[in-house]
Design an enzyme around this catalytic site. Sequence first.
Site, PDB file in Angstrom:
ATOM      1  N   TYR A 102       3.603  -8.965  15.425  1.00  0.00           N
ATOM      2  CA  TYR A 102       3.909  -8.236  14.774  1.00  0.00           C
ATOM      3  C   TYR A 102       4.669  -7.014  15.198  1.00  0.00           C
ATOM      4  CZ  TYR A 102       3.106  -3.772  11.733  1.00  0.00           C
ATOM      5  OH  TYR A 102       3.456  -2.458  11.063  1.00  0.00           O
ATOM      6  N   LYS A 155       8.640  -5.443  15.080  1.00  0.00           N
ATOM      7  CA  LYS A 155       9.054  -4.122  14.807  1.00  0.00           C
ATOM      8  C   LYS A 155       9.801  -3.403  15.833  1.00  0.00           C
ATOM      9  CE  LYS A 155       6.924  -2.965  10.991  1.00  0.00           C
ATOM     10  NZ  LYS A 155       7.655  -3.259   9.741  1.00  0.00           N
ATOM     11  N   GLY A 161       0.819  -1.155   0.204  1.00  0.00           N
ATOM     12  CA  GLY A 161      -0.012  -0.040  -0.043  1.00  0.00           C
ATOM     13  C   GLY A 161       0.930   1.138   0.035  1.00  0.00           C
ATOM     14  N   LEU A 162       1.761   1.289   0.946  1.00  0.00           N
ATOM     15  CA  LEU A 162       2.704   2.366   1.056  1.00  0.00           C
ATOM     16  C   LEU A 162       3.622   2.490  -0.159  1.00  0.00           C
ATOM     17  CD1 LEU A 162       3.099   3.195   4.718  1.00  0.00           C
ATOM     18  CD2 LEU A 162       1.545   4.425   3.179  1.00  0.00           C
ATOM     19  N   ASN A 164       3.460   1.908  15.308  1.00  0.00           N
ATOM     20  CA  ASN A 164       2.820   2.335  16.606  1.00  0.00           C
ATOM     21  C   ASN A 164       2.406   0.929  17.501  1.00  0.00           C
ATOM     22  OD1 ASN A 164      -0.379   1.725  16.317  1.00  0.00           O
ATOM     23  ND2 ASN A 164       0.182   2.291  14.603  1.00  0.00           N
ATOM     24  N   ARG A 224      -9.887   6.156  16.391  1.00  0.00           N
ATOM     25  CA  ARG A 224      -8.725   5.992  16.746  1.00  0.00           C
ATOM     26  C   ARG A 224      -7.635   6.590  15.626  1.00  0.00           C
ATOM     27  NH1 ARG A 224      -5.159   2.368  14.964  1.00  0.00           N
ATOM     28  NH2 ARG A 224      -3.139   2.227  16.011  1.00  0.00           N
ATOM     29  N   PHE A 266      10.762  -0.849   4.208  1.00  0.00           N
ATOM     30  CA  PHE A 266       9.179  -0.952   4.305  1.00  0.00           C
ATOM     31  C   PHE A 266       8.426  -2.390   4.195  1.00  0.00           C
ATOM     32  CE2 PHE A 266       7.064   3.474   4.727  1.00  0.00           C
ATOM     33  CZ  PHE A 266       8.290   4.125   4.724  1.00  0.00           C
TER      34      PHE A 266
HETATM   35  N1  LIG Z   1       0.353   1.662   6.647  1.00  0.00           N
HETATM   36  C1  LIG Z   1       0.540   2.197   7.727  1.00  0.00           C
HETATM   37  O1  LIG Z   1      -0.366   2.810   8.247  1.00  0.00           O
HETATM   38  C2  LIG Z   1       1.384   1.385   8.623  1.00  0.00           C
HETATM   39  C3  LIG Z   1       1.405   1.897  10.030  1.00  0.00           C
HETATM   40  C4  LIG Z   1       2.361   1.215  10.566  1.00  0.00           C
HETATM   41  C5  LIG Z   1       3.388   0.647   9.988  1.00  0.00           C
HETATM   42  N2  LIG Z   1       3.451   0.352   9.012  1.00  0.00           N
HETATM   43  C6  LIG Z   1       4.773  -0.174   8.130  1.00  0.00           C
HETATM   44  O2  LIG Z   1       5.138   0.358   6.894  1.00  0.00           O
HETATM   45  C7  LIG Z   1       5.497  -0.909   5.769  1.00  0.00           C
HETATM   46  C8  LIG Z   1       4.241  -0.576   4.763  1.00  0.00           C
HETATM   47  O3  LIG Z   1       3.239  -0.661   5.141  1.00  0.00           O
HETATM   48  P1  LIG Z   1       1.965  -0.986   4.027  1.00  0.00           P
HETATM   49  O4  LIG Z   1       0.686  -0.726   4.590  1.00  0.00           O
HETATM   50  O5  LIG Z   1       2.361  -0.488   2.779  1.00  0.00           O
HETATM   51  O6  LIG Z   1       1.964  -2.569   4.119  1.00  0.00           O
HETATM   52  P2  LIG Z   1       1.768  -3.684   3.069  1.00  0.00           P
HETATM   53  O7  LIG Z   1       1.120  -5.048   3.520  1.00  0.00           O
HETATM   54  O8  LIG Z   1       0.550  -3.181   2.020  1.00  0.00           O
HETATM   55  O9  LIG Z   1       2.916  -3.618   2.165  1.00  0.00           O
HETATM   56  C9  LIG Z   1       4.071  -4.565   2.763  1.00  0.00           C
HETATM   57  C10 LIG Z   1       4.947  -5.162   1.459  1.00  0.00           C
HETATM   58  O10 LIG Z   1       5.975  -6.165   2.180  1.00  0.00           O
HETATM   59  C11 LIG Z   1       5.907  -7.166   1.298  1.00  0.00           C
HETATM   60  N3  LIG Z   1       6.323  -8.460   1.964  1.00  0.00           N
HETATM   61  C12 LIG Z   1       5.737  -8.977   2.726  1.00  0.00           C
HETATM   62  N4  LIG Z   1       6.418 -10.105   3.111  1.00  0.00           N
HETATM   63  C13 LIG Z   1       7.763  -9.937   2.622  1.00  0.00           C
HETATM   64  C14 LIG Z   1       8.830 -10.919   2.244  1.00  0.00           C
HETATM   65  N5  LIG Z   1       9.013 -12.140   2.893  1.00  0.00           N
HETATM   66  N6  LIG Z   1       9.871 -10.518   1.243  1.00  0.00           N
HETATM   67  C15 LIG Z   1       9.773  -9.238   0.631  1.00  0.00           C
HETATM   68  N7  LIG Z   1       8.618  -8.549   0.615  1.00  0.00           N
HETATM   69  C16 LIG Z   1       7.630  -9.074   1.454  1.00  0.00           C
HETATM   70  C17 LIG Z   1       4.420  -7.563   0.725  1.00  0.00           C
HETATM   71  O11 LIG Z   1       4.441  -8.154  -0.483  1.00  0.00           O
HETATM   72  C18 LIG Z   1       3.847  -6.065   0.657  1.00  0.00           C
HETATM   73  O12 LIG Z   1       3.926  -5.578  -0.881  1.00  0.00           O
HETATM   74  C19 LIG Z   1       5.192  -2.180   6.731  1.00  0.00           C
HETATM   75  O13 LIG Z   1       6.461  -2.462   7.061  1.00  0.00           O
HETATM   76  C20 LIG Z   1       4.310  -1.886   7.711  1.00  0.00           C
HETATM   77  O14 LIG Z   1       4.629  -2.659   8.906  1.00  0.00           O
HETATM   78  C21 LIG Z   1       2.574   0.777   7.886  1.00  0.00           C
END
Ligand SMILES: NC(=O)c1ccc[n+]([C@@H]2O[C@H](COP(=O)([O-])OP(=O)(O)OC[C@H]3O[C@@H](n4cnc5c(N)ncnc54)[C@H](O)[C@@H]3O)[C@@H](O)[C@H]2O)c1
Length: 275
Positions: free
Chosen positions: A145, A149, A22-23, A121, A183, A80
Amino acid sequence: MTTISSELRPFNRLLLTGAAGGLGKVLRERLRPYANILRLSDIGEMAPAAGPHEEVVRCDLADKAAVHQLIEGVDAILHFGGVSVERPFEEILGANICGVFHVYEAARRHGVKRVVFASSNHVIGFYKQDEHLDANCLRRPDGYYGLSKSYGEDMASFYFDRYGIETVSIRIGSSFPEPANRRMMSTWLSYDDLTHLLERCLYTENVGHTVVYGMSDNRDVWWDNSQAAHLGFKPKDSSEVFRDKVEAQPMPAADDPARIYQGGAFVAAGPFGDD
Ligand SMILES: NC(=O)c1ccc[n+]([C@@H]2O[C@H](COP(=O)([O-])OP(=O)(O)OC[C@H]3O[C@@H](n4cnc5c(N)ncnc54)[C@H](O)[C@@H]3O)[C@@H](O)[C@H]2O)c1
């Protein structure tokens, strides 16, 4: 399109892991001005294929040799990739626990000096919503999870103390187009503010290991970023513009974790594997 200030020089090659997520999809566009070449990586398929000034590398973070190859030739890493929600420990282990070790070890071996780590968070999710935290609070992860982190933040701290690799760990709140619930009125981080924060994380000198809460300029916040003031992160957006829409939703029950804990529903996930 993001514009880069004329005082900043683009990195030669930046690596973004999690680029299919997503990000990742949002940042693929927004990071372009910051690098001559943006190397995009994920375990999943990345569409579209590499465009101009892009390299696309499929890589499983759990595969140490593949991560070693992935990091060759990059100047900084935006990490990410990984499992981004609460899951059984075995599913988190490869991507998030082994994965973050592989990233730092490859960074050390290839001489990469700057990492931006997408923490969460959920490393402090078991604090209540009426508690105010800064970067020095004890962590209270709200699941496997969040634990992964928290481990990633410790990995960042160790690789700075031992090898001088600098990291900004961003405890991202909720980075989505808009806050989806009450939230998130406190935890929301707009994409523009995220982009500005990443710029500060990449270009601020002498960050050591800095922990910053990734939130916009929301009205009611739980987190204090004074220990990360050196980053110069000045969010411009606020969840306030979505208040009427969000508060039109029914109020969660008084005992709903979404109303009590900073980590919201994550604190009530699991247990897994009892059958
Ligand atoms: N979106 C948010 O609000 C939010 C909040 C807190 C933390 N985060 C962190 O930011 C990052 C991006 O978040 P997001 O919302 O885009 O999550 P997301 O799940 O959409 O994206 C994570 C990506 O990591 C990839 N991935 C998973 N396992 C993998 C592996 N073994 N090898 C390589 N790639 C792998 C997935 O295919 C996915 O495309 C993540 O680390 C997440 O924990 C996001």
